[in-house]
Design a protein around this motif. Sequence first.
Motif, mmCIF file in Angstrom:
data_model
loop_
_atom_site.group_PDB
_atom_site.id
_atom_site.type_symbol
_atom_site.label_atom_id
_atom_site.label_comp_id
_atom_site.label_asym_id
_atom_site.label_seq_id
_atom_site.Cartn_x
_atom_site.Cartn_y
_atom_site.Cartn_z
ATOM 1 N N ASP A 214 41.717 9.607 12.332
ATOM 2 C CA ASP A 214 41.077 10.728 11.650
ATOM 3 C C ASP A 214 40.010 10.224 10.674
ATOM 4 O O ASP A 214 39.904 9.026 10.407
ATOM 5 C CB ASP A 214 42.124 11.559 10.891
ATOM 6 N N ASP A 215 39.244 11.154 10.118
ATOM 7 C CA ASP A 215 38.156 10.824 9.198
ATOM 8 C C ASP A 215 38.717 10.391 7.846
ATOM 9 O O ASP A 215 39.434 11.146 7.182
ATOM 10 C CB ASP A 215 37.250 12.051 9.024
ATOM 11 N N VAL A 216 38.384 9.176 7.442
ATOM 12 C CA VAL A 216 38.916 8.644 6.195
ATOM 13 C C VAL A 216 38.456 9.453 4.992
ATOM 14 O O VAL A 216 39.135 9.494 3.955
ATOM 15 C CB VAL A 216 38.519 7.161 6.024
ATOM 16 N N ALA A 217 37.315 10.133 5.104
ATOM 17 C CA ALA A 217 36.802 10.926 3.983
ATOM 18 C C ALA A 217 37.803 11.992 3.537
ATOM 19 O O ALA A 217 37.810 12.398 2.370
ATOM 20 C CB ALA A 217 35.470 11.580 4.362
ATOM 21 N N ASP A 218 38.660 12.427 4.460
ATOM 22 C CA ASP A 218 39.619 13.480 4.146
ATOM 23 C C ASP A 218 40.703 13.035 3.176
ATOM 24 O O ASP A 218 41.393 13.878 2.592
ATOM 25 C CB ASP A 218 40.274 13.997 5.431
ATOM 26 N N VAL A 219 40.893 11.720 3.025
ATOM 27 C CA VAL A 219 41.974 11.234 2.165
ATOM 28 C C VAL A 219 41.458 10.419 0.987
ATOM 29 O O VAL A 219 42.252 9.821 0.252
ATOM 30 C CB VAL A 219 42.996 10.402 2.973
ATOM 31 N N LEU A 220 40.152 10.387 0.793
ATOM 32 C CA LEU A 220 39.579 9.646 -0.333
ATOM 33 C C LEU A 220 39.383 10.550 -1.543
ATOM 34 O O LEU A 220 39.142 11.748 -1.411
ATOM 35 C CB LEU A 220 38.226 9.034 0.072
ATOM 36 N N SER A 221 39.479 9.959 -2.712
ATOM 37 C CA SER A 221 39.189 10.676 -3.953
ATOM 38 C C SER A 221 38.682 9.677 -4.976
ATOM 39 O O SER A 221 38.615 8.472 -4.709
ATOM 40 C CB SER A 221 40.451 11.371 -4.484
ATOM 41 N N ASP A 222 38.359 10.176 -6.159
ATOM 42 C CA ASP A 222 37.884 9.251 -7.193
ATOM 43 C C ASP A 222 39.016 8.424 -7.781
ATOM 44 O O ASP A 222 38.789 7.550 -8.609
ATOM 45 C CB ASP A 222 37.151 10.017 -8.301
ATOM 46 N N ARG A 223 40.251 8.681 -7.327
ATOM 47 C CA ARG A 223 41.393 7.878 -7.774
ATOM 48 C C ARG A 223 41.837 6.856 -6.718
ATOM 49 O O ARG A 223 42.789 6.124 -6.939
ATOM 50 C CB ARG A 223 42.585 8.782 -8.126
ATOM 51 N N PRO B 243 36.153 2.819 13.579
ATOM 52 C CA PRO B 243 34.802 2.444 13.126
ATOM 53 C C PRO B 243 34.840 1.826 11.732
ATOM 54 O O PRO B 243 34.555 2.495 10.729
ATOM 55 C CB PRO B 243 34.052 3.774 13.143
ATOM 56 N N ILE B 244 35.185 0.556 11.664
ATOM 57 C CA ILE B 244 35.437 -0.086 10.373
ATOM 58 C C ILE B 244 34.200 -0.053 9.477
ATOM 59 O O ILE B 244 34.317 0.164 8.261
ATOM 60 C CB ILE B 244 35.926 -1.524 10.568
ATOM 61 N N GLU B 245 33.020 -0.283 10.043
ATOM 62 C CA GLU B 245 31.808 -0.287 9.212
ATOM 63 C C GLU B 245 31.619 1.064 8.506
ATOM 64 O O GLU B 245 31.312 1.108 7.308
ATOM 65 C CB GLU B 245 30.575 -0.606 10.055
ATOM 66 N N ALA B 246 31.820 2.161 9.229
ATOM 67 C CA ALA B 246 31.676 3.493 8.632
ATOM 68 C C ALA B 246 32.791 3.757 7.615
ATOM 69 O O ALA B 246 32.552 4.357 6.551
ATOM 70 C CB ALA B 246 31.687 4.556 9.721
ATOM 71 N N ILE B 247 33.994 3.318 7.934
ATOM 72 C CA ILE B 247 35.102 3.475 6.993
ATOM 73 C C ILE B 247 34.811 2.700 5.715
ATOM 74 O O ILE B 247 35.020 3.204 4.602
ATOM 75 C CB ILE B 247 36.417 3.000 7.644
ATOM 76 N N ALA B 248 34.308 1.476 5.853
ATOM 77 C CA ALA B 248 33.989 0.662 4.677
ATOM 78 C C ALA B 248 32.965 1.345 3.790
ATOM 79 O O ALA B 248 33.093 1.337 2.556
ATOM 80 C CB ALA B 248 33.476 -0.706 5.117
ATOM 81 N N ALA B 249 31.943 1.934 4.405
ATOM 82 C CA ALA B 249 30.910 2.612 3.610
ATOM 83 C C ALA B 249 31.512 3.758 2.809
ATOM 84 O O ALA B 249 31.210 3.930 1.609
ATOM 85 C CB ALA B 249 29.799 3.117 4.531
ATOM 86 N N ALA B 250 32.376 4.545 3.441
ATOM 87 C CA ALA B 250 32.994 5.670 2.743
ATOM 88 C C ALA B 250 33.932 5.189 1.643
ATOM 89 O O ALA B 250 33.954 5.751 0.531
ATOM 90 C CB ALA B 250 33.752 6.544 3.743
ATOM 91 N N VAL B 251 34.690 4.146 1.923
ATOM 92 C CA VAL B 251 35.632 3.608 0.934
ATOM 93 C C VAL B 251 34.885 3.056 -0.270
ATOM 94 O O VAL B 251 35.251 3.313 -1.431
ATOM 95 C CB VAL B 251 36.515 2.522 1.590
#
Length: 414
Positions: free
Chosen positions: A161-170, A188-196
């Motif tokens: 799933d899209d990692v953006a759905d589980v990211l926050s400022d914490r 897609p590790i490169e895209a996940i890394a950018a979002a993280v």
Amino acid sequence: MTRTHTHTHTRGAYDVARVRSHFPQLAPGAGLGAAHFDGPGGTQTPEVVARAVYDVLVGPLANDDVVTPAERNAGQAVTAGREAMADLLGADPGAVVFGRSMTALTMDLARTMARSWGPGDEVVVTRLDHDSNVRSWTIAAERAGATVRWLDFDPATGELDDVADVLSDRTRLVAVTAASNLIGTRPPIEAIAAAVHDAGALLHVDGVHYTAHVAVDVAALGADTYVCSPYKFLGPHCGVLAGRPEVLEGLRPDKLVPASDRVPERFELGTPAYELLAGTAAAVDFLAGLVPGEGTRRERVLASYAALEEHEDRLRARVEQALEALPGVTLHARAARRTPTLLATFAGRDPHDVRRALAAHNVNAPAGTFYAYEGARRLGLGDVGGLRIGLAPYTDDDDVDRLLDALAECLAGA
């Protein structure tokens, strides 16, 4: 049943017969000559790797120093191991850590990182991962009072799933696999890394399964820390952690008072296994020579992996096509990008019975969940799991023929 197969060699011709000639255990003979599809659990070892381990153990050897030949031999093994893994991973040799296993390294890393976590902080793990890249982080997070958030995957496609759905400022850290050891999915590790990184968090990547099949560039992937296991790619049993130097410099693991505080030694508890570091260097050299070529070891690694991917993808397509034609077979490897690793289940048949039937034909393909605890449950396979078919650099068309013929016979009830 006799199968015929044709293929053409392309650029960087992959001569699998030449590769296989370096593996004594693949030669026909008593107890030998099996068709090995068990590589994801640990590959066979070429003779040159065993020889490197032997040479260190029978040569003069002492603790790493520079005064005696025995001390210098130890130091040379350490330097060779770090430089080889740096060339394999596109990493800094000064940020390559060796340990007993990937699991031990990850557990230690999680405990160290968790010292800066507290209530309100969040750590993300996925249901696609091997349990070592799940439980290491959930245990550390729970002890620190941090919150664990889960990233799911689609059981129909195997896609994360899209990692953006589980990211926050914490979010403090995201732990994700570069390739599932159960179904081969390559997120897609490169895209996940950018979002993280946009969220201000760190990315830890389990590259154990990925490193065996895909050329790695830790910096390009965006991994802050990356772990792998040489015994999955023709080397000896140990673990490796490669990190961004500035990340490792900022971590203070538990250590003995007189032990070096330098990175990477700061993370290595006790005396290194010099023979295993030498064997790892030999394995990287072997991988760099899968196809003939010139240039630096890093350049030869990249060329060899390009040829290896082409070879393994062709064989994977053969296996997939044949399995899809067999009655009652379900393939759970469906991601758009994946390694040559297939998980199959069989209507009305226990995969462990199928495994035993294959073994009777001298075809080794294990069954189970392979420590992908969460993933097997997400697929509805519980503790039984499925039959895992994994390709390796030494897999050839004859191996595939033997696998497919044995499977067809087994499923026909013969």
